[in-house]
Design a protein around this motif. Structure first.
Motif, short mmCIF file in Angstrom:
data_model
loop_
_atom_site.label_atom_id
_atom_site.label_comp_id
_atom_site.label_asym_id
_atom_site.label_seq_id
_atom_site.Cartn_x
_atom_site.Cartn_y
_atom_site.Cartn_z
N ARG A 101 75.36 8.71 47.55
CA ARG A 101 76.61 8.93 46.61
C ARG A 101 77.28 7.63 46.56
NH1 ARG A 101 80.21 12.06 45.28
NH2 ARG A 101 78.75 13.74 45.58
N ILE A 102 76.79 6.49 47.47
CA ILE A 102 77.26 5.30 47.96
C ILE A 102 76.77 4.48 46.42
CG2 ILE A 102 77.82 3.21 48.98
CD1 ILE A 102 78.10 5.05 51.45
N ILE A 103 75.33 4.67 46.33
CA ILE A 103 74.62 3.96 45.37
C ILE A 103 75.28 4.31 43.77
CG2 ILE A 103 72.38 3.69 44.24
CD1 ILE A 103 71.33 4.44 46.85
N ALA A 104 75.56 5.44 43.73
CA ALA A 104 76.26 6.00 42.58
C ALA A 104 77.36 5.31 42.06
CB ALA A 104 76.26 7.28 42.27
N GLY A 105 78.13 4.97 43.07
CA GLY A 105 79.31 4.24 43.02
C GLY A 105 80.58 5.26 43.05
N GLU A 106 81.78 4.59 42.83
CA GLU A 106 82.86 5.21 42.77
C GLU A 106 83.33 6.34 41.66
OE1 GLU A 106 87.30 3.54 43.60
OE2 GLU A 106 85.78 2.48 43.91
N MET A 107 82.69 6.08 40.41
CA MET A 107 83.06 6.77 39.21
C MET A 107 82.03 7.72 39.03
SD MET A 107 85.87 4.84 38.32
CE MET A 107 86.57 3.61 38.32
N ALA A 108 80.90 8.02 39.87
CA ALA A 108 79.86 8.75 39.42
C ALA A 108 80.27 10.20 39.21
CB ALA A 108 78.69 8.28 40.26
N THR A 109 79.53 11.21 38.69
CA THR A 109 79.46 12.47 38.79
C THR A 109 78.53 12.88 39.47
OG1 THR A 109 77.92 12.63 36.71
CG2 THR A 109 80.22 12.58 36.41
N ASP A 118 74.86 12.45 38.49
CA ASP A 118 74.40 10.98 38.61
C ASP A 118 74.03 10.89 40.23
OD1 ASP A 118 75.45 9.98 36.46
OD2 ASP A 118 77.27 9.35 36.98
N ARG A 129 71.30 -1.87 46.06
CA ARG A 129 72.38 -2.63 45.47
C ARG A 129 72.08 -3.27 44.14
NH1 ARG A 129 74.55 -6.33 48.70
NH2 ARG A 129 76.30 -6.44 47.95
N PRO A 147 73.35 4.89 37.57
CA PRO A 147 74.38 5.54 38.11
C PRO A 147 75.64 5.64 37.17
CG PRO A 147 74.16 3.06 38.90
CD PRO A 147 72.76 3.71 38.05
N TYR A 206 90.34 10.57 31.23
CA TYR A 206 89.16 10.48 31.87
C TYR A 206 89.65 11.13 33.60
CZ TYR A 206 86.02 8.22 35.14
OH TYR A 206 85.31 7.63 36.01
N GLN A 238 85.29 13.94 41.27
CA GLN A 238 86.13 13.19 42.41
C GLN A 238 87.47 14.09 42.82
OE1 GLN A 238 85.93 8.84 42.15
NE2 GLN A 238 84.26 9.39 40.76
#
Lengths: 306, 538
Positions: free
Chosen positions: A36-44, A47, A82, B157, B448, B460
């Protein structure tokens, strides 16, 4: 002697294996999902799942460990999640930087610390001794980041003598070394002083003095060598600790060492980087310990290497 | 005795020498990297050095940009943080970009039209642009870049940036048809994301997924020169740029994580531009005439999220009480030093199609107490408030102030500080009560946020928001006949969301950059993008 070294080197192996297992477990049992962290904040969700499979994070833990160790034995320390670069490549840049800083800092701290310690012990309770004790306490109590920032403020901003962070000149070493070594310097000076005082109180020193040896001869010829064992242990320990990276100083001066690298990796759950960096730090620490042990024997033949 | 001492000393010296020899080696490998670094920095400076020789009054056209972290990779498909996205976009262009007021303008495209009932976007491309390696920019490059981003093998990602895209059809060398899975008026905005940057197909194939991040090749005004991780990343001017010619000779990027060090670097001139000045240090810089501060409200809303399926929080009256108990003006003035914008709803008003006229639900502790009593908690209740530390400016401090404000109306919230790794997995599981989070927007379009953060099934939607009336509109947004109708629908959705009280918007975060005062030509946009190729030292 050679037999002893071989024995010691072989006994390092289990230590390193246990370290690798512990680190692996800690990294993978830490709360937080690396994918989840690799995917980043905006990931679904998709992803995240795609990344979990791509990095083999969906395999059982023991298989992940064996895959990792198989790589390590082949010299492959994994790939950073990263930066997508080989960890071995990054460590090849960063470890020498940490080594350089640690070596200079230990060198400065050892030379000055031992010198000051001897001076202060041979003039016990003098003004100088008190001043040294006070400064040593201050050195121990000052957080390195504060010292670093104050150095920058004074030497770089106010006086404009030195660059804040630069790789171009050797001069860039001065401030980081100063702020890293302050603490070690204080520790070494205090340790030298107290072990010198202990030795100077022994009967054979009295004897030497009674025989009419000069003060210098007594201090450097008889006392220093006996006091050295503890001091060398301290220096070795300080060096070992610095090899683990000086996180705060690295942050303040933008020094590309392994301390800041490791902390950032932990925060980002960059598991390959954490595992491999800790392994390298553990390795360098045990090697330093080995060297310290060998030095004992050279200084004091009474310590048998067996 | 003397002999052994001598031996010991010799041994110590030998060991030290051996070590310094080792550092010598290490140093020389770093040193060779260093010398190659300074060498190429020298070569980068060479043109200006040449002109400087002819005209000694010339100002240096080499600039230093310092941010809190260094770039992680220059492969647009692999970037997850906005700082790296900013740096990589200096090398790469996109088809459309967002400029002032979040407006969309064509960049590598000239126009876009919806055809076949909106299932296909027909995009015409600029002619005459070339990649840094000399390859021409054309429809094939667009097809390659977009399909590479969404291909499962890439495991990007950021694949979701172009989630609605099915495939790219090449019409001719300078025209493509983008086939979508479903009609989306937001798609144009998606293409402004840095992940949708156009990369050189030849270089990407040559270096592969592993190598492109360190061998990037785009059509941008700056081109990659060299990169020593942890030390510096250098880009030089692309003098064959298809757009306005860059005015810089080179830009060097460095990462210094300590805020105070970065601030001091711009004060001494060691840095020309710095990113990310914390509000506490802005005042320090404001007093310095040699430094100018650039600031702009960004897309990120700092908010207190509420897990609407947990305990008292499932009652809307409790959520209202929490909202009315928080004095946001005080937080903005006292904690953020006035450097944040009072919110109108959860979506930053600089995001396109966000509703700027929502009820602010302003501070009213009496009303909060009444609502609590109504909900059956006349004496308040105990809960938890989770916050990351150091992820957003002043995050933990803000959480602590919120804690004390809640205590005023009887809600005892225990502040739990978690590192981002743990934090993100806890909010994902939904085992938190209140939590402080910053919510951004990667496309610059309010739609979005509704899909991702506030819609049922959104990746999210940590608050578990479920507003049936809003869902009905959301799922039919694709039927909007044009952007005007879509805007009306989005405004209505924002109202419904605002009246559901699932999160308390605290403030819209500002972006802070600081520059040496003698530098002009710096551009900063609401979507966190910057332009560095046109810096001028006056």
């Amino acid at each position: 002697m050679i037999k002893y070294i071989c024995k010691r080197v072989i006994s390092l192996l289990p230590v390193l294996i246990v370290v690798s297992m512990l680190v692996f477990l800690v990294v993978h049992l830490m709360p937080g999902d690396p994918a989840r962290i690799i995917a980043g904040e905006m990931a679904t969700e998709e992803d995240v799942e795609r990344i979990r499979t791509a990095y083999g994070l969906d395999l059982p833990l023991y298989r992940q460990y064996f895959n990792y160790m198989r790589g390590v034995l082949k010299g492959d320390l994994g790939t950073s999640t990263r930066t997508h670069r080989a960890v071995s490549e990054e460590l090849a840049i960063r470890f020498p930087k940490t080594f350089q800083l640690a070596l200079w800092a230990t060198f400065v701290a050892a030379v000055l610390g031992v010198g000051i310690g001897i001076l202060s012990s041979s003039m016990r309770y003098s003004v100088l001794d008190n001043v040294v004790s006070f400064l040593a306490l201050l050195g121990l109590a000052t957080p390195p980041f504060y010292l670093g920032l104050m150095c920058i403020l004074f030497f770089c901003v106010n006086l404009g003598w030195l660059p804040i962070s630069s790789d171009v000149a050797r001069i860039a070493l001065i401030l980081p070394v100063a702020s890293v070594s302050a603490r070690s310097l204080a520790v070494i000076a205090r340790m030298t002083r107290s072990s010198m005082l202990e030795v100077l109180g022994q009967d054979y020193i009295m004897m030497a003095k009674a025989q009419g040896f000069s003060n210098r001869k007594v201090v450097f010829g008889c006392a220093l060598k006996n006091a050295m064992t503890t001091v060398i242990t301290t220096i070795g320990l300080q060096f070992g600790v610095l090899l683990g990276g000086a996180v705060v100083t690295e942050k303040v001066f933008g020094w590309p060492g392994i301390g800041d690298y490791l902390v950032t990796a932990i925060k980002a759950r960059d598991f390959m980087v954490v595992q491999s960096t800790v392994l390298v730090i553990a390795l360098s620490y045990v090697i330093v310990n080995l060297i310290v042990d060998l030095l004992y024997a050279l200084i004091n033949p009474k310590i048998k290497l067996s | 005795m003397k002999d052994t001492l001598k031996k010991a000393l010799i041994m110590v010296l030998v060991v030290l020498l051996a070590m310094s020899a080792f550092t010598g080696c290490g140093g020389s490998s770093a040193g060779s990297a260093g010398s190659s670094g300074s060498g190429s920095a020298g070569s980068a400076a060479a043109p200006s050095g040449g002109t400087a020789a002819a005209d000694t009054g010339a100002k240096s056209k080499d600039f230093v940009y310092v941010s809190g972290t260094e770039a992680l990779t220059l492969d647009p498909a692999m970037i997850t943080d906005s700082n790296t996205g900013r740096i990589a976009r200096q090398i790469h262009d996109v088809l459309f970009e967002r400029v002032e007021n979040s407006e969309i303008v064509p960049m590598l495209a000239t126009e876009a039209t919806e055809i076949e009932d909106g299932l296909v976007w027909n995009v015409k491309l600029v002619e005459g642009a070339t990649f840094h390696c000399g390859e021409p920019f054309n429809a094939a490059a667009v097809k390659y870049s977009f399909e590479r981003l969404i291909a499962p093998e890439t495991a990007s990602p950021k694949a979701s940036a172009l989630a609605g895209l099915d495939y790219v059809e090449i019409v001719n060398d300078y025209e493509v048809n983008l086939h979508l899975k479903a009609r989306s008026l937001m798609f144009l905005g998606s293409m402004t994301n840095y992940a949708a940057s156009i990369i050189c197909p030849k270089c990407a194939e040559e270096h592969g997924l592993e190598g492109y991040g360190t061998h990037p090749c785009g059509t941008g005004p700056l081109k990659f020169d060299h990169w020593e991780p942890g030390i510096e990343l250098v880009m030089t001017a692309n003098n064959d740029y298809w757009g306005p010619k860059p005015t810089v000779d080179s830009v060097t990027f460095r990462g210094i994580s300590e805020d105070s060090s970065r601030v001091m670097m711009v004060k001494t001139g060691d840095a020309d531009v710095i990113a990310g000045v914390p509000p506490t240090l802005v005042e320090n810089l404001e007093g310095d005439e040699s430094v100018t501060i650039f600031t702009l409200p960004g897309y990120r809303t700092i908010q207190i999220g509420m897990q609407t399926e947990r305990g008292p929080l499932s009652d809307i009256r409790v959520r209202q009480a929490i909202t009315y108990a928080i004095d946001r003006h005080s937080i903005i003035d006292n904690v953020m030093h006035g450097m944040a914008t009072f919110p109108s709803g959860l979506i930053s008003t600089v995001v396109q199609y966000s509703n700027p006229d929502l009820d602010p639900h302003d501070y009213n502790p009496e009303k909060a107490k009444e609502l609590l009593a109504e909900a059956g908690y006349p004496n308040g209740f105990s809960t938890t408030l989770m916050t990351p530390e150091g992820r957003y400016a002043m995050d933990r401090q803000v959480a602590e102030v919120v804690q004390s404000m809640l205590a005023e109306v009887g809600i005892i919230a225990e502040v739990q500080v978690r590192d981002w790794g743990s934090f993100s997995s806890i909010i994902d599981e939904g085992t938190m009560d209140l939590y402080l989070i910053g919510v951004g927007n990667s496309s610059g379009d309010a739609e979005y946020n509704f899909h991702t953060h506030y819609g049922v099934g959104g990746g999210q939607n940590y608050t578990r928001t479920n507003i049936p009336a809003m869902e009905e509109i959301r799922l039919n947004l694709g039927t909007s006949k044009d952007n005007e109708e879509r805007r009306e629908r989005l405004f209505k959705m924002a109202e419904l969301l605002n009246d559901n009280f699932s999160s308390v918007p605290l403030y819209y975060e500002h972006q802070f950059f600081a520059l040496r005062s003698d530098i002009s030509g710096f551009k900063l946009y609401p979507n966190e993008q910057i332009k560095l190729a046109y810096l001028v030292r006056n």
